[in-house]
Design a protein around this motif. Sequence first.
Motif, PDB file in Angstrom:
ATOM      1  N   ARG A 169       0.556  -1.216  -0.021  1.00 36.66           N
ATOM      2  CA  ARG A 169       0.254  -0.021   0.184  1.00 36.66           C
ATOM      3  C   ARG A 169       0.796   1.516  -0.035  1.00 36.66           C
ATOM      4  N   HIS A 177      -5.234   0.998  -6.652  1.00 39.41           N
ATOM      5  CA  HIS A 177      -6.391   0.459  -5.559  1.00 39.41           C
ATOM      6  C   HIS A 177      -5.630  -0.931  -5.477  1.00 39.41           C
ATOM      7  N   PHE A 218      -6.923  -3.493   3.713  1.00 36.39           N
ATOM      8  CA  PHE A 218      -7.265  -2.033   3.067  1.00 36.39           C
ATOM      9  C   PHE A 218      -6.086  -0.404   4.393  1.00 36.39           C
ATOM     10  N   PHE A 221      -7.168   2.758   2.478  1.00 44.02           N
ATOM     11  CA  PHE A 221      -7.744   2.640   1.217  1.00 44.02           C
ATOM     12  C   PHE A 221      -9.396   2.975   1.603  1.00 44.02           C
ATOM     13  N   GLU A 222      -9.704   3.366   0.861  1.00 49.67           N
ATOM     14  CA  GLU A 222     -11.639   3.864   0.840  1.00 49.67           C
ATOM     15  C   GLU A 222     -12.317   2.593   0.345  1.00 49.67           C
ATOM     16  N   LEU A 223     -13.201   1.784   0.307  1.00 53.47           N
ATOM     17  CA  LEU A 223     -13.497   0.920   0.118  1.00 53.47           C
ATOM     18  C   LEU A 223     -14.563   0.909  -1.317  1.00 53.47           C
ATOM     19  N   GLY A 227     -18.128  -2.452  -0.706  1.00 54.52           N
ATOM     20  CA  GLY A 227     -17.502  -2.464   0.073  1.00 54.52           C
ATOM     21  C   GLY A 227     -17.221  -3.584  -0.107  1.00 54.52           C
ATOM     22  N   GLY A 253     -10.004  -1.197  -2.374  1.00 48.81           N
ATOM     23  CA  GLY A 253      -9.911  -0.174  -1.607  1.00 48.81           C
ATOM     24  C   GLY A 253      -8.893   0.560  -2.608  1.00 48.81           C
ATOM     25  N   ARG A 254      -8.897   2.221  -2.931  1.00 48.03           N
ATOM     26  CA  ARG A 254      -8.624   2.775  -3.301  1.00 48.03           C
ATOM     27  C   ARG A 254      -7.857   4.037  -2.217  1.00 48.03           C
TER      28      ARG A 254
END
Length: 256
Positions: A169, A177, A218, A221-223, A227, A253-254
């Motif tokens: 990450r 992503h 994640f 990170f934004e799911l 989700g 995830g982003r």
Amino acid sequence: MDTSIPNGARIYDYLLGGKDNFAADRQAAEAMLAQNPQASQTARDNRAFLGRAVRYLVEEAGIRQFVDIGAGLPTQQNVHEVARSGAPGTRVVYVDSDPTVAIHARALLATDDDVAVVEADLRSPGDVLGHPLTRELIDFGQPVAVLMAAILHFVSDEENAAGIVAEYRRALAPGSHLLVSHTADESPEHVMATAKQGFRMAGTALTPRSRARIGDFFGDFELVEPGLTDVRSWRSPLNGLPALPWVIVGGLGRKP
């Protein structure tokens, strides 16, 4: 290559209906199927989830470079095929620690300059991300999708699975992503016991985890909606599917 010893990638290939497997692999897979006749369906569902996610990444997120870690044996609708159906010229690096997988993949992709096969272990992020072939194709200053489909459940807590994924990450640019699909600890004990035995024979321990712990991979990170879900439900037109004994959950995830 000792074909008398089952191999995790070839077991998965057999469950997907592939032909790159041997008697030992089929025996291990059939033992799983005896306890869970729907194991092949679970494998296909996971593969379908990967395809939907790649299409989303190309068509909606604008991703044009992928690193598929734990890619397994080539089969139909590989990542580069799915991605290029929406964005020709997309670059893909396939990574696997299994020499058998690397040999098959290189033979299949030998004439494609925008696809590379790296033989490396996901447990060593530096070897994966810093490999010359990876660096040749992937610009980590731009958004990239790292795919970890049905592979992290083969990394134990003692091997620091969470810390390993955190290294990946950190290496990614904003807008990148991370895809994860993973066996959840929601299956009947006899189903998981047989699956664990089969993969243990192949030299790979299977570690199911809770949804909460899978979600931890994640980090910040934004799911992407919906989700972390059963892979069959992730952006799928199918609704009301019956529960299967072997539960694999997945998400995307982003990086903000």
